[in-house]
Design a protein around this motif. Sequence first.
Motif, PDB file in Angstrom:
ATOM      1  N   PHE A 187      -0.540 -55.773  21.624  1.00  0.00           N
ATOM      2  CA  PHE A 187       0.174 -56.984  21.218  1.00  0.00           C
ATOM      3  C   PHE A 187       1.682 -56.735  21.224  1.00  0.00           C
ATOM      4  O   PHE A 187       2.138 -55.609  21.014  1.00  0.00           O
ATOM      5  CB  PHE A 187      -0.246 -57.409  19.812  1.00  0.00           C
ATOM      6  N   ASP A 244       3.719 -59.173  19.393  1.00  0.00           N
ATOM      7  CA  ASP A 244       4.111 -60.300  18.538  1.00  0.00           C
ATOM      8  C   ASP A 244       4.451 -59.848  17.122  1.00  0.00           C
ATOM      9  O   ASP A 244       4.174 -60.554  16.153  1.00  0.00           O
ATOM     10  CB  ASP A 244       2.998 -61.359  18.519  1.00  0.00           C
ATOM     11  N   ASP A 245       5.077 -58.671  17.007  1.00  0.00           N
ATOM     12  CA  ASP A 245       5.401 -58.137  15.684  1.00  0.00           C
ATOM     13  C   ASP A 245       6.273 -59.086  14.866  1.00  0.00           C
ATOM     14  O   ASP A 245       6.070 -59.256  13.665  1.00  0.00           O
ATOM     15  CB  ASP A 245       6.124 -56.790  15.818  1.00  0.00           C
ATOM     16  N   ILE A 283       3.964 -61.840  13.388  1.00  0.00           N
ATOM     17  CA  ILE A 283       3.005 -61.497  12.330  1.00  0.00           C
ATOM     18  C   ILE A 283       3.683 -60.951  11.089  1.00  0.00           C
ATOM     19  O   ILE A 283       3.042 -60.839  10.044  1.00  0.00           O
ATOM     20  CB  ILE A 283       1.922 -60.513  12.827  1.00  0.00           C
ATOM     21  N   ARG A 339      -7.465 -62.113  22.622  1.00  0.00           N
ATOM     22  CA  ARG A 339      -6.200 -61.582  22.139  1.00  0.00           C
ATOM     23  C   ARG A 339      -5.028 -62.184  22.927  1.00  0.00           C
ATOM     24  O   ARG A 339      -3.987 -62.529  22.348  1.00  0.00           O
ATOM     25  CB  ARG A 339      -6.205 -60.060  22.273  1.00  0.00           C
ATOM     26  N   GLU A 382      -1.975 -64.378  21.320  1.00  0.00           N
ATOM     27  CA  GLU A 382      -0.582 -63.957  21.504  1.00  0.00           C
ATOM     28  C   GLU A 382       0.241 -65.044  22.176  1.00  0.00           C
ATOM     29  O   GLU A 382       1.411 -65.265  21.816  1.00  0.00           O
ATOM     30  CB  GLU A 382      -0.519 -62.669  22.321  1.00  0.00           C
ATOM     31  N   HIS A 420       1.254 -67.540  19.655  1.00  0.00           N
ATOM     32  CA  HIS A 420       2.358 -67.035  18.839  1.00  0.00           C
ATOM     33  C   HIS A 420       3.683 -67.098  19.581  1.00  0.00           C
ATOM     34  O   HIS A 420       4.724 -67.411  18.981  1.00  0.00           O
ATOM     35  CB  HIS A 420       2.065 -65.599  18.405  1.00  0.00           C
ATOM     36  N   LYS A 427      -6.789 -58.471  11.696  1.00  0.00           N
ATOM     37  CA  LYS A 427      -6.105 -57.255  12.115  1.00  0.00           C
ATOM     38  C   LYS A 427      -6.172 -57.047  13.631  1.00  0.00           C
ATOM     39  O   LYS A 427      -5.151 -56.757  14.277  1.00  0.00           O
ATOM     40  CB  LYS A 427      -6.746 -56.052  11.409  1.00  0.00           C
ATOM     41  N   HIS A 451      -5.033 -60.673  15.425  1.00  0.00           N
ATOM     42  CA  HIS A 451      -3.803 -61.288  14.923  1.00  0.00           C
ATOM     43  C   HIS A 451      -4.000 -62.764  14.566  1.00  0.00           C
ATOM     44  O   HIS A 451      -3.071 -63.571  14.665  1.00  0.00           O
ATOM     45  CB  HIS A 451      -2.649 -61.114  15.909  1.00  0.00           C
ATOM     46  N   ASP A 511      -4.081 -65.866  12.255  1.00  0.00           N
ATOM     47  CA  ASP A 511      -3.145 -66.150  11.156  1.00  0.00           C
ATOM     48  C   ASP A 511      -3.820 -66.643   9.893  1.00  0.00           C
ATOM     49  O   ASP A 511      -3.214 -66.587   8.812  1.00  0.00           O
ATOM     50  CB  ASP A 511      -2.126 -67.201  11.612  1.00  0.00           C
TER      51      ASP A 511
END
Length: 591
Positions: A114, A116-117, A120, A207, A211, A214, A282, A285, A287
């Motif tokens: 991922f 997209d830190d 998240i 996933r 992403e 996001h 986890k 990701h 939400d």
Amino acid sequence: MDFNNFYNGQEFETYKYLGAFVHMNGVTFRTYAPAASHVAVIGEFNDWQETPMNRCGNGQFFEATISNAKVGQMYKYRIYNNGSFVDHCDPYMYTSEVRPNNASIIFDMNQYTFHDDAWINQRFSEDMPINVYEMHFGSWKKPGEEADDWYTYREMADLIIPYLKENHYNFLEIMPLNEYPNDLSWGYQPTGYFAPTSRYGTPDDLRYFVEKCHENNIAVILDFVPVHFAIDGFGLNNYDGTPLYNYPNDAVGKSEWGTCNFQHSRGDVCSFLNSSAYYWLKEYHIDGLRLDAVGNLIYWQGNSGRGENREAIRFVQNFNKGLKQRVPHTLLFAEDSSSYQGVTRPVDQGGLGFDYKWDLGWMNDTLDYFMKTPEERPSFYHKLTFSMMYFYNEHFILPFSHDEVVHGKKTIIDKMYGEYEEKFAQVKALYMYMFAHPGKKLNFMGNEIAMFREWDETKEPDWFLLKYPIHDSFLHFMRKLNKIYLTHPSLSQYDFSERGFKWVDCHQEQDCIYVFKRMSDKETIVAFFNFHNVDKTYTYKVDQPETLTLLLNSDNELYSGKSHNLDKEIHINNEIEMTLPAYSAQFYIVK
């Protein structure tokens, strides 16, 4: 995995110990089957012949490492009890064959990264607007006319994300994506609590979908089913030859849907569900989670007359508290029609610890009111005021969900009283009432185009309706209303505080008129509603001079209404006579 936590119901990472794990020396398979006499793994790597699994851990777990097993190969567990056996899919499988086949498939979960830190690590605040678009993944758009023609997770990202952005939805709620055998269950009868359904692709495809959402500032909520699971023998039902996950007594072990109820008094069962929820948050990701049928956790079989299920309540409290500790930004939604108090109160204050509760009372009262004739509505006037008498007890979301447009209930527009054009006028006024009312918002796919056909999981919404001006203008109306909701903080900042709402007039019973204000730190909006079938003259009085700037009129001719040459601004010193068209709503910004 901590074995004490596992048996005490405090473990949230069982999936790191149980399942099929790819490594340099092959694949290690591990399963939990305490009552089994012995267990074998069968699959493509051994020509579906038994490879015995050895007891490990405390002796209630079984393990085998197979050097020639590879990613993409199918497998099952053959579990023996009292001389007979049943072949089961892996409760911790990452992916599966497409139904009606049910073998588990070896998958390496470590190949996707991922990026997209920033997303998240954010926090969702209760004063933000939450505008949820609820979808069924397999039927929002279909590439063909067959029931099992589906877009993949990756393909769907290119289709729905632009639609959500254009129509101003900032949250997407997806009906269950856990693996499930029966299309008609819509995913609410799971067999794979750690496997996104293979109908639409691989775990990494999902996933990718999340992403991409996001990247476009869209949060993803997933429906989660903590109450019951599919009765199919290849799944969790009698997994080790005994009711390991469900109650042994059918009086509480079988649900109203003919499924198996989880036995929440068992710590190992609670750890299974804790870990499944944490896994989606986890590893994908996600939400937020919308927990299905929470009333069936609070009360035995969902019946308050049978009393509270204290063990299940403790499970919910531990579940919510544990997830919040591990993923602080996650949002937890309760689908609960009961009157149980404290659903959204923090656990350390004795509540269940959800962020939001679906206000199904508001939904039922509101829709029932709009089904009444204009002549009946004065007698039912306070169905629309009642919600504000209890609203501050919980943090609510206002839902017009899939449950309200199936099984002979009619669609939202078709529930409206009257003939064709009357229904359109009223449904526009209804949605303006919904969006002005305190609480977050949820709308099911197809509602935004005013579908008259009930939702069917084998068909996509009737997008062809947009060829007709009245349906097309309704979509444009909803698009405008959604944008207003997202960009005007008065409609969301103080949803759960008396600072954000004020009745101006809630005693026009005979005229079916309602007037109230929504306030924020930066602005105030006053909303006028006339739910009668004739135009009404209303005297609006003020304590000090006001200027009202028109924000939205549901009767605007742009949206197939009858009003034109609308007054953009109204200046008021003491009072003013206002004409409120039949079945209409107006928003004004107050200055």
